[in-house]
Design an enzyme around this catalytic site. Sequence first.
Site, PDB file in Angstrom:
ATOM      1  N   PRO A   2       0.824  -1.205   0.000  1.00  0.00           N
ATOM      2  CA  PRO A   2       0.000   0.000   0.000  1.00  0.00           C
ATOM      3  C   PRO A   2       0.862   1.261   0.000  1.00  0.00           C
ATOM      4  CG  PRO A   2      -0.832  -1.586   1.583  1.00  0.00           C
ATOM      5  CD  PRO A   2       0.476  -2.115   1.103  1.00  0.00           C
ATOM      6  N   GLU A   3       0.483   2.223  -0.835  1.00  0.00           N
ATOM      7  CA  GLU A   3       1.208   3.481  -0.930  1.00  0.00           C
ATOM      8  C   GLU A   3       0.398   4.568  -0.228  1.00  0.00           C
ATOM      9  OE1 GLU A   3       2.504   4.165  -4.991  1.00  0.00           O
ATOM     10  OE2 GLU A   3       2.824   2.019  -5.300  1.00  0.00           O
TER      11      GLU A   3
END
Length: 287
Positions: A2-3
């Site tokens: 996840p960014e």
Amino acid sequence: MPELPEVESVRRGLQAAQLRAPVVEVWRSGFKLRVGKSWAEENLACLKDNVPKDIRRRGKYIVWEFAGPGGETNGLVIHLGMSGRCGVTTAAQPKVTHTHFALRMADDREVRLVDPRRFGGLRAGPLAELMASEPLGALGPEPLDRGFGGAVLAERLGSSRRPIRDALLDQEAIAGLGNIYAVEALFAAGIFPLVEAQRLHASAWERLAGTIVTVLQRGIDNGGTTLKDFRNVEGEVGRNQDDLRVYGRADEACPRCGAKLVGFVSGGRSGAYCPRCQPRPRTRQVR
């Protein structure tokens, strides 16, 4: 992994749950999560009897503030790793497979971390110490903060000989930006992803800073990008994968000009670009 937009979506979901009841139990599975010196001492027991406060984000990390019973300010850092998911449920709800952490509140609600691949991380302690030490203390500026722009990017990366896509993934240079959004920002800015960062002119840095903000904000508005594992606090997938222009679309037609998108691998990470909209530069500087 996840960014920034995905982590921000989780943060907003936790904040919306309005968790304010004191912590009455801290549960941890017997399985190890993320390894490394920054995560060796989880210290989760210090959260018992704490009252949850503000939930913020720093880069790709969730930072949860707690008021300790003696007036101290504690914190919990959550790293979602590759497959981690945070959810809010009732204490009576059975824990699903791969649940590795749960905070039970006095109102019988629980925050749980489910992480099948166990690349996530947990660390608790005095908030000031958490913010000053690694990994949080080593992070670069936030791209969505006021003051972020081309000059900031140039200062952090302007002397780098790395390909610009690879340089953008350096969390000590800019916090929260990952491969998906770096590839998308470079396409929007019309910059060849494998050009050396030091070759970018001030105008290119300014253009790139603007597209970074745009693609990150679009990702947040879309609830994040779900390619495989990501789910928000409610268990819903993101929608941003439907709006990706080039990432994961090698050999497809460019959405801007129709040319065939070209895939590449650099630094062990894949990407794609348009050879017409992002031509390989022939001059010494990229403007």
